[in-house]
Write a protein that holds these residues in place. Structure first.
Motif, PDB file in Angstrom:
ATOM      1  N   TYR A   1     -11.152  35.442  -4.575  1.00 37.38           N
ATOM      2  CA  TYR A   1     -12.459  35.215  -5.186  1.00 37.38           C
ATOM      3  C   TYR A   1     -12.364  35.453  -6.689  1.00 37.38           C
ATOM      4  O   TYR A   1     -11.439  36.114  -7.177  1.00 37.38           O
ATOM      5  CB  TYR A   1     -13.532  36.111  -4.560  1.00 37.38           C
ATOM      6  N   TYR A   2     -13.321  34.893  -7.408  1.00 35.81           N
ATOM      7  CA  TYR A   2     -13.395  35.027  -8.861  1.00 35.81           C
ATOM      8  C   TYR A   2     -14.173  36.303  -9.150  1.00 35.81           C
ATOM      9  O   TYR A   2     -15.337  36.430  -8.753  1.00 35.81           O
ATOM     10  CB  TYR A   2     -14.096  33.799  -9.437  1.00 35.81           C
TER      11      TYR A   2
ATOM     12  N   ASP B   1     -17.726  36.351 -10.674  1.00 38.65           N
ATOM     13  CA  ASP B   1     -18.819  35.747  -9.911  1.00 38.65           C
ATOM     14  C   ASP B   1     -18.315  35.455  -8.498  1.00 38.65           C
ATOM     15  O   ASP B   1     -17.650  34.446  -8.258  1.00 38.65           O
ATOM     16  CB  ASP B   1     -19.301  34.463 -10.583  1.00 38.65           C
TER      17      ASP B   1
ATOM     18  N   GLU C   1     -19.802  34.408  -6.022  1.00 34.63           N
ATOM     19  CA  GLU C   1     -20.386  33.206  -5.412  1.00 34.63           C
ATOM     20  C   GLU C   1     -19.611  31.945  -5.770  1.00 34.63           C
ATOM     21  O   GLU C   1     -19.801  30.908  -5.136  1.00 34.63           O
ATOM     22  CB  GLU C   1     -21.849  33.050  -5.845  1.00 34.63           C
ATOM     23  N   PHE C   2     -18.771  32.027  -6.790  1.00 33.74           N
ATOM     24  CA  PHE C   2     -17.989  30.869  -7.206  1.00 33.74           C
ATOM     25  C   PHE C   2     -17.031  30.480  -6.081  1.00 33.74           C
ATOM     26  O   PHE C   2     -16.206  31.298  -5.645  1.00 33.74           O
ATOM     27  CB  PHE C   2     -17.205  31.197  -8.478  1.00 33.74           C
TER      28      PHE C   2
ATOM     29  N   VAL D   1     -13.904  29.401  -4.751  1.00 35.77           N
ATOM     30  CA  VAL D   1     -12.546  29.249  -5.275  1.00 35.77           C
ATOM     31  C   VAL D   1     -11.704  28.354  -4.374  1.00 35.77           C
ATOM     32  O   VAL D   1     -11.648  28.548  -3.151  1.00 35.77           O
ATOM     33  CB  VAL D   1     -11.862  30.628  -5.410  1.00 35.77           C
TER      34      VAL D   1
ATOM     35  N   LEU E   1     -12.038  26.762 -15.651  1.00 37.32           N
ATOM     36  CA  LEU E   1     -12.648  27.384 -14.474  1.00 37.32           C
ATOM     37  C   LEU E   1     -13.103  26.343 -13.457  1.00 37.32           C
ATOM     38  O   LEU E   1     -12.890  26.515 -12.250  1.00 37.32           O
ATOM     39  CB  LEU E   1     -13.836  28.265 -14.893  1.00 37.32           C
ATOM     40  N   ASN E   2     -13.706  25.251 -13.916  1.00 34.74           N
ATOM     41  CA  ASN E   2     -14.210  24.243 -12.979  1.00 34.74           C
ATOM     42  C   ASN E   2     -13.100  23.596 -12.152  1.00 34.74           C
ATOM     43  O   ASN E   2     -13.360  23.049 -11.077  1.00 34.74           O
ATOM     44  CB  ASN E   2     -14.996  23.160 -13.719  1.00 34.74           C
TER      45      ASN E   2
ATOM     46  N   LEU F   1     -12.782  25.212  -8.801  1.00 38.60           N
ATOM     47  CA  LEU F   1     -13.934  25.132  -7.915  1.00 38.60           C
ATOM     48  C   LEU F   1     -13.633  24.257  -6.696  1.00 38.60           C
ATOM     49  O   LEU F   1     -13.183  23.126  -6.829  1.00 38.60           O
ATOM     50  CB  LEU F   1     -15.144  24.577  -8.675  1.00 38.60           C
TER      51      LEU F   1
ATOM     52  N   GLU G   1     -24.118  22.656 -10.225  1.00 40.05           N
ATOM     53  CA  GLU G   1     -24.524  24.000  -9.800  1.00 40.05           C
ATOM     54  C   GLU G   1     -23.753  24.320  -8.525  1.00 40.05           C
ATOM     55  O   GLU G   1     -23.738  23.524  -7.589  1.00 40.05           O
ATOM     56  CB  GLU G   1     -26.028  24.071  -9.501  1.00 40.05           C
ATOM     57  N   TYR G   2     -23.126  25.510  -8.476  1.00 40.98           N
ATOM     58  CA  TYR G   2     -22.434  25.879  -7.241  1.00 40.98           C
ATOM     59  C   TYR G   2     -23.213  26.938  -6.446  1.00 40.98           C
ATOM     60  O   TYR G   2     -22.863  27.233  -5.301  1.00 40.98           O
ATOM     61  CB  TYR G   2     -21.012  26.365  -7.513  1.00 40.98           C
TER      62      TYR G   2
END
Length: 303
Positions: A74-75, A78, A80-81, A83, A169-170, A173, A228-229
């Motif tokens: 996980y990031y 955040d 909730e991101f 990965v 970063l994206n 995702l 939005e993720y």
């Protein structure tokens, strides 16, 4: 008699050739094995960390940090991101099992290798809390000078290890995916807009052409940019995805096992460019862009 003697000579020559061929094959195999063993003996192991739990580094001025929880990365900034696990797994393999092209036996000042102020610094931590820090300096052809921890030893390592951090970063995702839907397996589509429902059924002969157009839209559909993720309910209106604004498409299709499944996709409004709709899988927190033409084909509004 001469023919018999010639045949014996040819047979003998063939036997000699077969022996030579087999001998060369055996020799080549031994040489390959010897070279492999020599290469293994000459391999310089820099790191051997099989249970990495944390990786952090800076790339293009941005700080990245990933940690593991029950074998899932996980990031840390955040949680909730979503990965994409394969990217971080590749990173963990690259830096946790790093081998050197060579170890420099005699070294000059660290500044001569770009290691006094490294270009890249990678921090690693295993399950026992042991920390390892890797420093990468100047490039040398396709390799980089690097050192670690106390900087006592200097190595050259392949630049491919750094490829695993060369992302924004994206890029990390993990997008959701759409099932494969086309004319052959699309059974029914229900479109709900402004409280009104329109149903297209493959059993209805008069709707074959409409359903084929809709299937064409689904066949070309894919999620574009994720805007939005982890969208909040209060922000859905800005994408036209509030309950009373969105268009809902429910597609009944057969999967590869011939079992009926239902895909529900929410369609919002066009973005500022007018080229993309905002879309969302029903029940998801992720909002994407999807091409206008594709969406309008799915809604049977195409030209």
């Amino acid at each position: 008699m001469k023919k018999h003697r010639s045949l014996l000579i040819l047979t003998g020559a063939l036997a000699v050739l077969v022996i030579v061929y087999l001998g060369l094959g055996s020799y080549n195999r031994k040489q390959e094995q010897k070279e492999a063993e020599t290469a293994e003996e000459n391999t310089v192991t820099v790191t051997d960390i099989s249970d990495l739990q944390e990786i952090s580094y800076q790339y293009e001025g941005n700080d990245f940090a990933f940690a593991k929880n029950e074998d899932v990365w996980y990031y840390t900034k955040d949680k909730e991101f979503p990965v994409a696990q394969s990217y971080i797994d590749a990173m963990a393999t690259a830096f946790g099992n790093l081998t050197a092209v060579r170890e420099l036996k005699e070294t000059d000042q660290l500044s001569d290798y770009g290691l006094e102020n490294p270009k890249y610094t990678i921090h690693l931590k295993d399950s026992e809390g042991t920390e390892t820090t890797l420093y990468f300096g100047n490039a040398v052809e396709e390799n980089y000078y690097m050192t670690l921890n106390d900087k006592e030893k200097v190595y050259t390592v392949s630049g491919t290890s750094l490829d695993t951090i060369s992302y924004e970063l994206n890029d990390f995702l993990q997008k959701e995916t759409l099932p494969s839907i086309g004319s052959a397996n699309l059974k029914q589509v229900t479109i709900t807009e402004n409280g009104n429902q329109t149903v297209y059924d493959s059993k209805e002969e008069s709707q074959k052409e409409d359903l084929a157009a809709i299937a064409g839209g689904f066949g070309a559909a894919s999620f574009g940019t994720c805007v939005e993720y982890a969208v909040k309910d209060e922000k859905l209106a800005s994408y036209g995805l509030e309950e009373n604004e969105k268009i809902k498409i429910e597609a009944v299709y057969e999967d590869d096992d011939k079992k009926e499944q239902t895909l529900t996709l929410n369609i919002g409004k066009l973005d500022e460019s007018g080229s993309y709709y905002y879309v969302q899988l029903d029940g998801s927190k992720m909002v994407y862009q999807m091409g206008k033409e594709v969406v309008e084909n799915m809604l049977n509004k195409g030209e």
